[in-house]
Design a protein around this motif. Structure first.
Motif, mmCIF file in Angstrom:
data_model
loop_
_atom_site.group_PDB
_atom_site.id
_atom_site.type_symbol
_atom_site.label_atom_id
_atom_site.label_comp_id
_atom_site.label_asym_id
_atom_site.label_seq_id
_atom_site.Cartn_x
_atom_site.Cartn_y
_atom_site.Cartn_z
ATOM 1 N N LEU A 4 -7.143 2.379 6.058
ATOM 2 C CA LEU A 4 -7.188 1.795 4.720
ATOM 3 C C LEU A 4 -8.439 0.953 4.515
ATOM 4 O O LEU A 4 -9.153 1.090 3.529
ATOM 5 N N LEU A 60 -6.946 -0.497 -1.664
ATOM 6 C CA LEU A 60 -5.924 -0.707 -0.639
ATOM 7 C C LEU A 60 -4.661 0.089 -0.959
ATOM 8 O O LEU A 60 -3.575 -0.250 -0.509
ATOM 9 N N ALA A 61 -4.824 1.147 -1.740
ATOM 10 C CA ALA A 61 -3.742 2.098 -2.017
ATOM 11 C C ALA A 61 -2.583 1.465 -2.777
ATOM 12 O O ALA A 61 -1.440 1.885 -2.627
ATOM 13 N N ARG A 62 -2.868 0.434 -3.591
ATOM 14 C CA ARG A 62 -1.801 -0.162 -4.391
ATOM 15 C C ARG A 62 -1.867 0.397 -5.812
ATOM 16 O O ARG A 62 -2.960 0.651 -6.329
ATOM 17 N N VAL A 102 -3.737 -6.431 3.854
ATOM 18 C CA VAL A 102 -2.896 -5.413 4.500
ATOM 19 C C VAL A 102 -2.055 -6.056 5.604
ATOM 20 O O VAL A 102 -0.860 -5.754 5.747
ATOM 21 N N PRO A 124 0.839 -1.203 0.000
ATOM 22 C CA PRO A 124 0.000 0.000 0.000
ATOM 23 C C PRO A 124 0.875 1.254 0.000
ATOM 24 O O PRO A 124 1.919 1.285 0.648
#
Lengths: 287, 542
Positions: free
Chosen positions: B330, A66-68, B401, A46
């Motif tokens: 997130l 997920l900020a990827r 995550v 991420p």
């Protein structure tokens, strides 16, 4: 050798659709090999500062829920698609060709036995057969799903599901060709079985086989995606395109680009494979 | 001919792509086209709104009808209901003896008041006057006795039998007075009485699915998998309720369809949706969005009765390798609250101790602990475990995550994202058997449930297989003492122990999302969406 190859390539690029398809596949191959090196960000980490970022100059395809980085994921995912769908198809084509050649040429009870067995496999829809196989694999290996999760299961499934189809196509060509005079002549000359099968009969089956292989490849991409979608195929965080579409679908209202780009990538490669198959068929026929 | 074939193929594929692309775009675009409500049947007169205006929220007749989107219901016997939607329907057809308000406090409903004896064993309830069932018969103490005797019958096959095993006797001590006698003090008895299943049915009911309740709405028609239509109960005993002429629960298979229906004006209220869908609704004209914190959470737990989870260094290393704040931001996008590895969330007021925090993230220390563990026991310093996770809610995201955060401490986990039917299966590969798993736990009005079911040695769902004498003793104290201060102290000690050595990680508490059309007012959502009571909702512009 070289003049033959170059004339073959010239025929392949002779008309626009097949040139386009072949180019797409070449680019795809390059991506599969060098994608991980080209990816600007790690595909699985991420980037906490940029969650759910729309496509812009830093993140060309945006970032996912997920900020990827989606661009990096698509690049790296090309290898997964090639290895799984491509590798599975290759095994299926190799096995199917072998079985189809032997079965068609030998005829008799061996042909009967093999074909009825394949009929029984074909009677089951591909997806159902895949689910059955993966379920069995999982039950057998239990806790040790890592190999299955990494795609070995999917690889095996593709081989099992598509081998019968390829074998039937090859066998039908063999049946048509094996009574031709040049095959008879080779037999009378005392050529070995291998020579007859692979040097005399196989070339006649190549055009059909090329189309079949490309078709199987595009179906394999779909099947891999479907299995990922159903949660029995490759496991996250693998950037498999099908899996990415599924993850993106769940968040489509917020990060639609996370679905657009892998979906577009699948479409482009499938179209490319089909166009190239058409070109291959023509180029091989004219040879 | 020969040259036409590839070209035709190209045209065909191009067309296919175009169609696919347009379908995709259509699916993504907000559904703004069809805003009429053909299903609207309540009012004789058409509402006097300008059709060119935003019609996403059409007032539906004089007193209005609220259309709620929910998952389909299966069970209609109050003793057997379990899902949000089943409880929601039953809560409007029947009444609870004691209800729970939005602040999680017991509140009167059919019981107007109660007294508790000093020893905590006798509860006397005074019942409301003038209450009638939908079939016209009068409500009395006998109905309450019948209802709770049915719910506690050990041979009745209802899930509440064990919950009410502590009741020694239930007597009608007057026409409108009921006395419960307990065999041991239970400080949570009022909460137990307001259990989701404890809806009062008529004495001697032959068919508990007959919808003959005392509640604010009566059932007009029920079409399984389609909708259930209710109308106001004019004889309802609470003055001014219900505030609407009708209530319709329309069934949808998934939250995307529910939200689309809300946008298109086919429904007025949606509860329970993914964070990403909720985010997409914020700021939409004609729709009010609400999010409230709940006590629900995702539990990451490690089996503590065998290697590697039986080594405290492994448990500590996992805790040290986890960044809860980052996960919360997130996966939950900052809704709800950050977790502290205990099921006692900030919503539990005095029970929650905000000063208790798990150790701050320290990847190096986690690595060192694991190296020490490996050197001493010969175990694998990477742990190399499979993280089992059901494919629902934000759980797969949480797993992804966690996998990354733990990898930074050299911990290797493979993800196994499974359908819920696989994850919740019995046996060694199911949720109660695997070493490492993520389980979602719904919101409860009081925390004792989590401890007795999930963390006590003999807990029915002790998925971590944890057995800690000190914890068991504290759980017993919290569950039996009548002294509030003592209970709060026990819960606070439990939090400290869990944060320090419990084989569990609770990275966040969920938020509950809701979105309602602006045509209505007076809506108050509860942490458990199914217990949300819309009998106080009215049209915003009557």
């Amino acid at each position: 050798m070289w003049p033959r190859v170059s004339s073959f390539l010239r025929r392949l690029f002779a008309d626009f659709p097949s040139a386009l398809g072949t180019t797409i596949m070449l680019v795809f191959l390059l991506l599969a090999v060098f994608g991980p090196l080209l990816a600007p960000y790690p595909y699985d980490l991420p980037i906490y500062e940029h969650p759910r970022q729309a496509p812009d100059a830093t993140h060309w395809f945006g970032t996912d829920h997920l900020a990827r980085d989606v661009f990096s994921r698509v690049l790296v995912g090309a290898r997964s698609v090639l290895l799984l769908a491509g590798g599975g198809t290759l095994v299926a084509v190799a096995l199917g060709t072998l079985v189809g050649l032997v079965s068609g040429y030998a005829g008799g009870w061996l042909d009967e036995l093999l074909m009825r067995f394949f009929d029984s496999l074909l009677a089951l829809p591909a997806l159902l057969l895949a689910l059955l196989l993966l379920g069995t694999l999982r039950a057998t290996y239990g806790e040790d799903v890592s190999a299955v999760g990494k795609g070995l299961g999917v690889f095996l499934v593709l081989a099992v599901v598509y081998t019968p189809i390829v074998a039937r196509v090859v066998r039908s060509v063999v049946l048509a060709v094996k009574t031709r005079s040049y095959v008879e002549a080779a037999r009378l000359q005392g050529e070995s079985l291998g020579w007859i099968l692979f040097r005399e009969i196989l070339p006649a089956a190549l055009p059909a086989l090329a189309v079949e292989a490309a078709l199987r490849f595009s179906y394999a991409i779909f099947l891999t995606s479907s299995l990922g979608y159903l949660g029995v195929g490759v496991q996250p965080p693998n950037p498999d395109w099908g899996l990415m579409v599924n993850e993106g679908r769940r968040n489509v209202s917020q990060v639609p680009w996370a679905m657009w780009f892998p979906a577009a990538a699948i479409s482009v490669v499938v179209v490319g494979a089909n166009l190239m198959a058409e070109g291959l068929k023509r180029a091989l026929r004219e040879e | 001919m020969k040259t036409a074939t590839p070209f035709k193929r190209l045209v065909l594929t191009a067309l296919t792509l175009l169609v696919a692309a347009s379908l995709l775009l259509a699916a993504c675009a907000p559904a703004g086209g069809d805003t009429t409500t053909p299903e609207d049947t309540t009012g004789g007169e058409a509402p006097a709104t300008d059709p060119t205006e935003d019609t996403a929220a059409v007032p539906a007749g004089p007193a209005g009808k609220l259309r709620v989107a929910f998952q389909p219901i299966v069970a209609t016997d109050p003793g057997l209901i379990s899902s949000d939607s089943e409880v929601f329907v039953a809560n409007h057809v029947y009444d609870y003896l004691v209800d729970i308000d939005a602040q999680s406090n017991p509140t009167p409903r059919l019981a107007t008041g109660w007294t508790v004896s000093d020893d905590g064993l006798t509860y006397v309830f005074t019942l409301a006057e003038g209450v009638t069932f939908h079939d016209g018969s009068a409500f009395s103490a006998a109905d309450v006795v019948y209802t709770f005797n049915r719910l506690r019958d050990v041979n009745g096959g209802l899930p509440t039998a064990s919950l009410y095993a502590n009741i020694a006797a239930i007597e009608a001590t007057g026409d409108l007075e009921v006395t419960f006698t307990l065999s041991a003090p239970n400080p949570f008895f009022l909460y137990d009485l307001s259990d989701n299943h404890a809806l009062v049915i008529k004495d001697g009911t032959a068919d508990p699915t007959d919808f003959n309740g005392t509640g604010p709405f009566k059932v007009v028609s029920y079409t399984p998998e389609d909708r259930i239509v209710l109308e106001a109960n004019p004889a309802y005993f609470q003055a001014g309720k219900p505030g609407l002429a009708g209530l319709e629960v329309i069934f949808f298979a998934d939250d995307q369809a529910m939200v689309d229906a809300l946008r298109g004006g086919q429904v007025d209220l949606v509860m329970r949706m993914s964070t990403s869908l909720f985010e997409s609704l914020i700021g939409e004209a004609g729709i009010t969005t609400l999010d409230i914190p709940t006590n629900g959470f995702d539990l990451v737990r490690l089996r503590a009765d065998r290697a590697p989870g039986n080594d405290p260094r492994v448990v500590e290393a996992l805790k040290l390798a986890t960044d809860r704040e980052a996960i919360w931001q997130l996966v939950q996008q900052g809704y709800g609250a950050v977790g502290n590895d205990s099921p006692v969330g900030p919503l539990y007021g005095p029970y929650h101790d905000p000063s208790v925090q798990p150790p701050a993230r320290d990847v190096e220390r986690a690595r060192a602990l694991l190296a020490e563990y490996a050197a001493e026991t010969g175990g694998d310093p990477t742990l190399n475990l499979v993280l089992h996770v059901p494919d629902s809610g934000g759980r797969p995201d949480l797993a992804a995550v966690l996998q990354q955060q733990w990898a930074e401490a050299g911990i290797v986990v493979e993800l196994s994202v499974e359908p819920e039917s696989v994850y919740y299966a019995d046996g060694e590969n199911g949720w109660l058997g695997v070493d490492l798993g993520i389980t979602g736990w719904g919101s409860r009005p009081y925390p004792q449930f989590y401890f007795t079911q999930m963390l006590a040695s003999n807990g029915e769902w002790n998925e971590a297989h944890w057995s800690d004498a000190e914890v068991d003793a504290l759980i017993a104290t919290a569950g039996s003492t009548l002294d509030e201060a003592e209970r709060a102290a026990a819960y606070q000690q439990l939090q400290a122990i869990l944060a320090e050595r419990g084989p569990v990680i609770i990275p966040y508490y969920f938020a509950q999302f809701g979105a309602i059309s602006d045509a209505f007012t007076g809506f108050e959502m509860k942490a458990f969406a199914g217990r949300t009571d819309v009998s106080g909702v009215t049209l915003a512009t009557p």
